[in-house]
Design a protein around this motif. Structure first.
Motif, mmCIF file in Angstrom:
data_model
loop_
_atom_site.group_PDB
_atom_site.id
_atom_site.type_symbol
_atom_site.label_atom_id
_atom_site.label_comp_id
_atom_site.label_asym_id
_atom_site.label_seq_id
_atom_site.Cartn_x
_atom_site.Cartn_y
_atom_site.Cartn_z
ATOM 1 N N ALA A 117 0.913 -0.954 0.320
ATOM 2 C CA ALA A 117 -0.244 -0.038 -0.205
ATOM 3 C C ALA A 117 0.363 1.972 -0.001
ATOM 4 O O ALA A 117 0.428 2.351 -0.420
ATOM 5 N N GLN A 118 1.993 1.353 0.588
ATOM 6 C CA GLN A 118 3.030 2.408 1.233
ATOM 7 C C GLN A 118 3.182 2.410 -0.481
ATOM 8 O O GLN A 118 3.111 3.705 -1.097
ATOM 9 N N VAL A 119 3.531 1.766 -1.747
ATOM 10 C CA VAL A 119 4.530 1.436 -2.879
ATOM 11 C C VAL A 119 3.641 2.274 -4.037
ATOM 12 O O VAL A 119 3.894 2.675 -4.452
ATOM 13 N N PHE A 120 2.117 1.345 -3.772
ATOM 14 C CA PHE A 120 1.159 1.956 -3.881
ATOM 15 C C PHE A 120 1.244 3.614 -4.379
ATOM 16 O O PHE A 120 0.300 4.723 -5.258
ATOM 17 N N ALA A 121 1.238 4.632 -2.706
ATOM 18 C CA ALA A 121 1.711 5.476 -2.491
ATOM 19 C C ALA A 121 2.147 6.576 -2.601
ATOM 20 O O ALA A 121 1.702 7.448 -3.561
ATOM 21 N N GLU A 122 3.711 5.831 -3.426
ATOM 22 C CA GLU A 122 4.803 6.537 -3.699
ATOM 23 C C GLU A 122 3.903 6.728 -5.518
ATOM 24 O O GLU A 122 4.978 7.064 -6.109
ATOM 25 N N GLU A 123 3.930 5.610 -6.027
ATOM 26 C CA GLU A 123 3.920 5.487 -7.375
ATOM 27 C C GLU A 123 2.469 6.235 -8.328
ATOM 28 O O GLU A 123 2.334 6.450 -9.325
ATOM 29 N N SER A 124 1.158 6.257 -7.221
ATOM 30 C CA SER A 124 0.072 6.839 -8.043
ATOM 31 C C SER A 124 -0.579 8.177 -6.964
ATOM 32 O O SER A 124 -0.532 7.861 -6.000
ATOM 33 N N VAL A 125 -0.358 9.506 -7.908
ATOM 34 C CA VAL A 125 -0.856 10.303 -7.134
ATOM 35 C C VAL A 125 -2.167 10.416 -6.449
ATOM 36 O O VAL A 125 -2.443 10.826 -5.056
ATOM 37 N N ASP A 126 -3.195 9.451 -7.418
ATOM 38 C CA ASP A 126 -4.293 9.749 -6.804
ATOM 39 C C ASP A 126 -4.401 8.595 -5.203
ATOM 40 O O ASP A 126 -4.728 9.533 -4.324
ATOM 41 N N ARG A 127 -3.437 8.052 -5.364
ATOM 42 C CA ARG A 127 -3.790 6.732 -3.634
ATOM 43 C C ARG A 127 -2.665 8.473 -2.410
ATOM 44 O O ARG A 127 -2.885 8.013 -1.661
ATOM 45 N N ALA A 128 -1.805 8.699 -3.468
ATOM 46 C CA ALA A 128 -0.750 9.146 -2.198
ATOM 47 C C ALA A 128 -2.151 10.823 -1.726
ATOM 48 O O ALA A 128 -1.666 11.000 -0.340
#
Length: 392
Positions: free
Chosen positions: A255-266
């Motif tokens: 989930a952390q990496v998802f936020a690192e790669e997706s602005v929508d998630r960040a």
């Protein structure tokens, strides 16, 4: 280096065990006994802000708008058990922070640090006769004189160990209205939030800067970009315990990496962090709009990304947050709002650095709570449990 020592709290003999199960009156009694609240401070919880006090704060007052004040428990920050006052309307924020802190406390709690209380002011100048490179050299050669002049404007701040630290120039050579520059005034603001102090210094230096540079002065204002005023919090949790399985830890890292790669998630990831930071900011009378502006600018320094980092090292899930926080424990609404002073007393803070470190720890706890829920049963189910409990 971080040093974690196990601290056991909320045990069977802890007076704060099952705090959420107690009545409001029982909670206030426990809180009063713990931090030594006076009768007036206890009364402030119910009476809150008076109309007269509100009228001293802003214009055109017609009423007082109230929000719930709660206490998040279980926090161990730098080896000290800390009760966290939070003002928030959203269910699950306080419960989530408390649950996360309880888990983290078993493995040493939060280790924190805070940078100096620096705030930047900007004097915008528009060149009239001189080139930007010449203007830059003039300001640099006059820095000592300008620093001395700036400090003469705030003698009380200087007596307390603060004052203008440095003055430099940022050249902006090409814009759609022509070249300009920012004369950057860096100020150690001590224990205050500092906005009024920095604005006073910038306004007081403006005429001299204009004469030295033969430029037209435009804006004279603080900046909420706080890249030199960072608070840091770290924690670790065993991945081979009943609190956290290796599978859940791995999902949290995913989930952390998802936020690192997706602005929508960040953006949503960081909103969860700010659920905690903003709640403490409101309880302690901070300028939460300035905090949010600075935080999001920091998150976007290399392309928008998450404020936290989670990784697995050996048998540990390790978390870290770095966040810019302009906070103060004197001035502002602390002199008008009775509950703000009480909340600062509950926290036991002595410096603005203490407050920023606590807020960083709460932000990291809130992030862990959100990720733990999201990779597990999901936010709707966990929120639903809390709503059903409140409706019983």
């Amino acid at each position: 280096m971080a040093c974690y020592n196990a601290v056991v709290i909320e045990g069977e003999n802890s007076s704060f065990s099952g705090f959420y199960k107690k009545t409001i009156s029982e909670r206030v009694d426990l809180l009063s006994a713990r931090v030594g609240l006076t009768k007036e401070e206890r009364m402030s919880f119910e009476q809150g802000l008076s109309m007269l006090q509100a009228d001293l704060m802003i214009e055109n007052v017609v009423g007082v708008y109230e929000l719930p004040l709660a206490i998040a428990t279980n926090f161990v920050i730098d080896g000290k058990e800390t009760l966290i006052p939070m003002v928030v309307e959203e269910a699950s924020v306080v419960a989530g922070a408390s649950k996360a802190a309880k888990i983290i406390s078993k493995y040493g709690g939060f280790i924190t640090e805070a940078g100096p209380s620096l705030l930047k002011g900007q004097i915008q100048i528009i060149p009239q006769n001189l080139d930007l490179t010449v203007i830059k050299k003039i300001i640099e050669s006059s820095e000592k004189t300008l620093v001395k002049r700036g400090n003469s404007l705030v003698p009380n701040l200087v007596k307390r160990g603060g004052g203008v630290v440095s003055i430099g120039v940022t050249m902006i050579s090409e814009t759609r209205v022509g070249p300009m520059a920012s004369v950057d005034v860096l100020v150690n603001i001590g224990e205050a939030m500092g906005a009024n102090i920095v604005n006073k210094i910038c306004e007081g230096l403006a005429d001299e800067v204009g004469k030295l540079t033969q430029a037209r002065v435009n804006l004279k204002i603080l900046s909420n970009h706080l890249d030199q005023r960072l608070a840091v919090a770290r924690c670790q949790i065993s991945t081979s315990s009943e609190d956290l399985s290796l599978e859940i830890a791995q999902r949290i890292v995913e989930a952390q990496v998802f936020a690192e790669e997706s602005v929508d998630r960040a953006v949503t990831h960081n909103k969860g962090v700010l659920n905690g930071i903003d709640a403490v900011a409101l309880a302690t009378g901070q300028d939460w709009r300035a905090i949010e502006a600075g935080v999001h600018a920091f998150a976007a320094r290399e392309g928008y990304g998450p404020l936290t980092k989670w990784k697995i090292e050996g048998d540990w899930l390790k978390g870290e947050i770095k966040v810019p926080l302009a906070v103060g424990i004197v001035g502002g609404i602390t002199q008008f709002h009775p509950v703000v002073a009480t909340c600062l007393k509950i926290l036991g803070v002595k410096t603005s650095g203490d407050l920023s470190r606590i807020m960083a720890a709460v932000g990291l706890a809130q992030n862990f709570a959100a990720l733990y829920s999201l990779v597990g049963e999901g936010v709707q189910k966990s929120h639903g449990k809390l709503h059903r409990r409140k409706l019983k």
